[in-house]
Design a protein around this motif. Structure first.
Motif, PDB file in Angstrom:
ATOM      1  N   VAL A 158       0.839  -1.202   0.000  1.00 50.60           N
ATOM      2  CA  VAL A 158       0.000   0.000   0.000  1.00 50.60           C
ATOM      3  C   VAL A 158       0.874   1.252   0.000  1.00 50.60           C
ATOM      4  O   VAL A 158       1.861   1.331   0.730  1.00 50.60           O
ATOM      5  N   ARG A 159       0.494   2.222  -0.832  1.00 50.09           N
ATOM      6  CA  ARG A 159       1.093   3.544  -0.742  1.00 50.09           C
ATOM      7  C   ARG A 159       0.192   4.399   0.143  1.00 50.09           C
ATOM      8  O   ARG A 159      -1.023   4.441  -0.066  1.00 50.09           O
ATOM      9  N   VAL A 160       0.775   5.074   1.113  1.00 49.91           N
ATOM     10  CA  VAL A 160      -0.007   5.910   2.025  1.00 49.91           C
ATOM     11  C   VAL A 160       0.209   7.381   1.691  1.00 49.91           C
ATOM     12  O   VAL A 160       1.336   7.860   1.588  1.00 49.91           O
ATOM     13  N   ILE A 161      -0.906   8.075   1.499  1.00 48.39           N
ATOM     14  CA  ILE A 161      -0.909   9.531   1.357  1.00 48.39           C
ATOM     15  C   ILE A 161      -1.724  10.078   2.525  1.00 48.39           C
ATOM     16  O   ILE A 161      -2.825   9.589   2.783  1.00 48.39           O
ATOM     17  N   ALA A 162      -1.178  11.038   3.238  1.00 47.56           N
ATOM     18  CA  ALA A 162      -1.852  11.572   4.415  1.00 47.56           C
ATOM     19  C   ALA A 162      -2.110  13.066   4.242  1.00 47.56           C
ATOM     20  O   ALA A 162      -1.433  13.748   3.471  1.00 47.56           O
ATOM     21  N   ALA A 163      -3.109  13.557   4.958  1.00 46.00           N
ATOM     22  CA  ALA A 163      -3.452  14.975   4.885  1.00 46.00           C
ATOM     23  C   ALA A 163      -3.905  15.476   6.250  1.00 46.00           C
ATOM     24  O   ALA A 163      -4.463  14.719   7.059  1.00 46.00           O
ATOM     25  N   THR A 164      -3.647  16.752   6.496  1.00 45.93           N
ATOM     26  CA  THR A 164      -4.103  17.367   7.741  1.00 45.93           C
ATOM     27  C   THR A 164      -4.193  18.879   7.563  1.00 45.93           C
ATOM     28  O   THR A 164      -3.519  19.453   6.707  1.00 45.93           O
ATOM     29  N   ASN A 165      -5.034  19.492   8.383  1.00 50.31           N
ATOM     30  CA  ASN A 165      -5.110  20.956   8.397  1.00 50.31           C
ATOM     31  C   ASN A 165      -4.391  21.530   9.620  1.00 50.31           C
ATOM     32  O   ASN A 165      -4.475  22.721   9.889  1.00 50.31           O
ATOM     33  N   ARG A 166      -3.685  20.670  10.343  1.00 53.30           N
ATOM     34  CA  ARG A 166      -2.981  21.107  11.540  1.00 53.30           C
ATOM     35  C   ARG A 166      -1.479  21.170  11.301  1.00 53.30           C
ATOM     36  O   ARG A 166      -0.949  20.585  10.344  1.00 53.30           O
ATOM     37  N   ASP A 167      -0.762  21.867  12.200  1.00 54.12           N
ATOM     38  CA  ASP A 167       0.685  22.031  12.093  1.00 54.12           C
ATOM     39  C   ASP A 167       1.353  20.833  12.769  1.00 54.12           C
ATOM     40  O   ASP A 167       1.518  20.807  13.995  1.00 54.12           O
TER      41      ASP A 167
END
Length: 207
Positions: A158-167
């Motif tokens: 699996v390739r993991v792509i992550a996202a967040t709106n926090r620092d």
């Protein structure tokens, strides 16, 4: 092989001439720079962290990365880390065996197994509980998962792509997010500008 990554700053990339990439649209300089970065990532499977405020299109960026990668024919699975009830978060990630806990009426694969051969997009990445972060790091390092209630490990690709709106850097400094997991995931970091910083894109988006 030694890879040195800067903690801040970005390489100077020539902006793209295109006004769209996948389902993303924009003619502003920040968006055309983003398109150029995405173009350079085509054909790769680099772990990527997408940063941006809510509503800036982080999932569209993840989809574009998947669609232009060697995994395009595989599944694209989305898991919102902030929307999963705490008592189910391990099951959502790693799956469970029938009878492993109350309500587990059948065997169920987790998100990693569902995304095998493709891409797993972890939205709201910063909301992961600390105790789960160590297990996630193990999966990323060893490419194997163990369902709740089982003793055997299952291989996953699996390739993991992550996202967040926090620092995340501040969270790491405050010991609220694992440093090793951050560096494992943020091999490439993409920053999405909010619409207020690219008003010239509004007519294009409206059309």
């Amino acid at each position: 092989e030694l890879l040195l990554l800067p903690l801040s700053g970005a390489a100077d990339i020539e902006p793209s001439d295109a006004e769209e990439y996948g389902r993303l649209k924009g003619r502003s300089l920040p968006m055309r720079r983003l398109f150029a970065q995405l173009k350079r990532l085509e054909g790769t499977e680099v772990p990527t962290l997408i940063l941006g405020e809510t509503g800036t299109g982080k999932e569209l960026v993840a989809m574009a990365l998947h669609d232009h990668s060697p995994r395009r024919s595989g599944p694209f699975v989305v898991l919102d880390c902030g929307a999963v009830p705490p008592h189910l978060v391990e099951s959502e990630f790693f799956g469970h065996r029938r009878g492993a806990f109350t309500g587990a009426t059948s065997d169920r694969p987790g998100a990693f197994e569902q995304a095998d051969g493709g891409t797993l997009f972890l939205d709201e990445f910063a909301e992961l509980p600390l105790e789960l972060q160590s297990r996630l790091l193990r999966v990323l390092e060893n490419h194997e998962v163990k369902r709740i209630g089982e003793n055997k490990y299952r291989s996953v690709d699996v390739r993991v792509i992550a996202a967040t709106n926090r620092d995340l850097v501040r969270l790491v400094e405050a010991k609220k997010f694992r440093e090793d997991l951050y560096f494992r995931q943020a091999v490439v970091t993409l920053l999405l500008p909010p619409l207020r910083e690219r008003p010239e894109d509004i007519p294009l988006l409206a059309r």
